[in-house]
Design a protein around this motif. Structure first.
Motif, short mmCIF file in Angstrom:
data_model
loop_
_atom_site.label_atom_id
_atom_site.label_comp_id
_atom_site.label_asym_id
_atom_site.label_seq_id
_atom_site.Cartn_x
_atom_site.Cartn_y
_atom_site.Cartn_z
N THR A 72 0.86 -1.19 0.00
CA THR A 72 0.00 0.00 0.00
C THR A 72 0.90 1.24 0.00
O THR A 72 2.11 1.11 0.03
CB THR A 72 -0.94 -0.04 1.23
N GLN B 262 -9.71 0.60 -1.88
CA GLN B 262 -9.97 1.04 -0.51
C GLN B 262 -10.98 2.19 -0.53
O GLN B 262 -10.68 3.30 -0.96
CB GLN B 262 -8.66 1.50 0.13
N GLU C 190 -14.57 4.63 3.55
CA GLU C 190 -15.06 4.15 4.86
C GLU C 190 -13.97 3.50 5.70
O GLU C 190 -14.07 3.39 6.92
CB GLU C 190 -16.14 3.06 4.67
N ALA C 191 -12.94 2.98 5.01
CA ALA C 191 -11.98 2.06 5.64
C ALA C 191 -11.24 2.68 6.83
O ALA C 191 -10.87 3.85 6.82
CB ALA C 191 -10.97 1.59 4.60
N GLY D 176 -15.70 -0.86 5.40
CA GLY D 176 -17.09 -0.92 5.87
C GLY D 176 -17.75 -2.29 5.85
O GLY D 176 -18.93 -2.40 6.15
N GLN E 121 -11.57 -7.45 2.28
CA GLN E 121 -10.55 -7.15 3.30
C GLN E 121 -11.25 -6.50 4.49
O GLN E 121 -11.98 -5.53 4.33
CB GLN E 121 -9.51 -6.20 2.71
N ILE E 122 -10.98 -7.07 5.65
CA ILE E 122 -11.72 -6.65 6.85
C ILE E 122 -10.76 -6.18 7.92
O ILE E 122 -9.75 -6.84 8.17
CB ILE E 122 -12.58 -7.83 7.34
N SER F 219 -11.80 -3.28 10.85
CA SER F 219 -12.45 -2.80 12.08
C SER F 219 -13.25 -3.88 12.80
O SER F 219 -13.35 -3.86 14.03
CB SER F 219 -13.35 -1.61 11.77
N LEU G 68 -11.35 -5.45 15.64
CA LEU G 68 -10.68 -4.62 16.66
C LEU G 68 -10.90 -5.12 18.08
O LEU G 68 -10.06 -4.94 18.95
CB LEU G 68 -11.17 -3.17 16.55
C1 LIG Z 1 -6.41 -0.68 13.48
C2 LIG Z 1 -6.17 -0.84 12.01
C3 LIG Z 1 -4.87 -1.04 11.56
C4 LIG Z 1 -4.61 -1.21 10.21
N1 LIG Z 1 -3.33 -1.43 9.79
C5 LIG Z 1 -3.07 -1.64 8.48
C6 LIG Z 1 -1.76 -1.91 8.03
O1 LIG Z 1 -0.80 -1.96 8.81
N2 LIG Z 1 -1.56 -2.13 6.71
C7 LIG Z 1 -2.59 -2.08 5.81
O2 LIG Z 1 -2.37 -2.30 4.62
N3 LIG Z 1 -3.86 -1.82 6.21
C8 LIG Z 1 -4.11 -1.59 7.51
N4 LIG Z 1 -5.40 -1.33 7.91
C9 LIG Z 1 -6.47 -1.25 6.90
C10 LIG Z 1 -7.14 -2.61 6.73
O3 LIG Z 1 -6.27 -3.50 6.09
C11 LIG Z 1 -8.42 -2.52 5.88
O4 LIG Z 1 -8.10 -1.96 4.62
C12 LIG Z 1 -9.51 -1.67 6.52
O5 LIG Z 1 -9.56 -1.91 7.89
C13 LIG Z 1 -10.84 -2.02 5.87
O6 LIG Z 1 -11.86 -1.18 6.31
P1 LIG Z 1 -12.71 -1.49 7.65
O7 LIG Z 1 -11.85 -1.02 8.77
O8 LIG Z 1 -13.93 -0.66 7.48
O9 LIG Z 1 -12.97 -2.97 7.70
C14 LIG Z 1 -5.68 -1.14 9.27
C15 LIG Z 1 -6.99 -0.93 9.74
C16 LIG Z 1 -7.24 -0.77 11.09
C17 LIG Z 1 -8.67 -0.55 11.55
#
Ligand SMILES: Cc1cc2nc3c(=O)[nH]c(=O)nc-3n(C[C@H](O)[C@H](O)[C@H](O)COP(=O)(O)O)c2cc1C
Length: 250
Positions: free
Chosen positions: A34, A77, A80-81, A118, A137-138, A140, A143
């Protein structure tokens, strides 16, 4: 509490090139990245090694750049992510909603698409499947899981979260990320002193560490996406297993 702030010239801007040697020597089959694209030489090296490449886009333009350079799978992405935005083409990052972005990327590229943003139940997953995603890809949703690295005070803060408290901010790292608006975010955004990534990230690191030790949710980066209505208990296996079961019933 004594904090050791880093000197600016001690901060290393990591290059991914050194990491490619490890990926190739370990014969990794999949590489997901990314914040940008790989250079052409690296793409060729990895493809010769049989590594499948997954890049992240936040706009149709970024999706086209990734596809044209030979990336095998694109992670779309949506706005919302939770966590950092993967944007890499603009100073003013694209802020495109998942619904618009996913369907337009689907119309523009041929490679398989993973969607991020989302997804928290069968309905949201099936909606993005209908729009053309083949992978999901999930973030939140996990958490509150047993494996989550969050401390109890952070999980508690997330449980009390109101929808208006979620924001995009550069204040912690110098790159836009989605998380909770707290005192730190508000104070830093009221100044003109946000350094570019990775400098801001290093600069705020010690403060965040101290705040976590003191269970202070006002000074930590609590990343989360916009779908906050269900914080699941249990292990990641159970949470994802339940989601798959729910999807298969539909
Ligand atoms: C606490 C947290 C940490 C994340 N860390 C990374 C990361 O280190 N690398 C990455 O590519 N995406 C990271 N993401 C993004 C997730 O891979 C994903 O794209 C995103 O959570 C999807 O949206 P959602 O939170 O609505 O499910 C992170 C997301 C969260 C919530």
């Amino acid at each position: 509490m004594k904090v050791n702030l880093p000197e600016i010239d001690e901060i290393q801007v990591n290059s991914y090139h050194e990491q490619l040697d490890v990926i190739i020597s370990e014969n990794c089959k999949i590489l997901s990245f990314t914040f940008g694209n790989l250079d052409q030489q690296s793409i060729e090296r990895l493809k010769n090694n049989g590594t499948i490449l997954i890049g992240t886009c936040t706009s149709v333009n970024e999706a086209l750049i990734l596809e044209q350079s030979g990336i095998d799978i694109i992670c779309v992405q949506g706005i919302e992510a939770g966590g950092h935005r993967g944007s890499f083409t603009n100073e003013n990052i694209p802020q495109i909603g998942g619904l618009s972005l996913l369907s337009q990327v689907r119309d523009s590229v041929k490679v398989p698409i993973i969607f991020a943003g989302g997804i928290y139940n069968a309905r949201t997953l099936l909606a993005v499947k209908t729009l053309g995603a083949e992978g999901f890809q999930i973030g939140s949703l996990l958490l509150n899981s047993e494996e989550s690295a969050l401390k109890d005070f952070e999980k508690l803060r997330l449980k009390k979260l109101k929808e208006g408290e979620i924001t995009l901010t550069k204040s912690f790292s110098g790159r836009y990320a989605r998380g909770i608006r707290n005192t730190f975010v508000e104070e830093v955004e009221n100044t003109d002193f946000i350094l570019p990534y990775p400098y801001q990230n290093k600069l705020t690191g010690e403060l965040r560490k101290a705040a976590r030790i003191q269970n202070n949710s006002e000074f930590v980066n609590l990343w989360t996406g916009q779908s906050i209505s269900e914080l699941n208990e249990g292990s990641t296996t159970e949470i994802l297993g339940n989601l798959i079961e729910e999807v298969e019933k539909n």
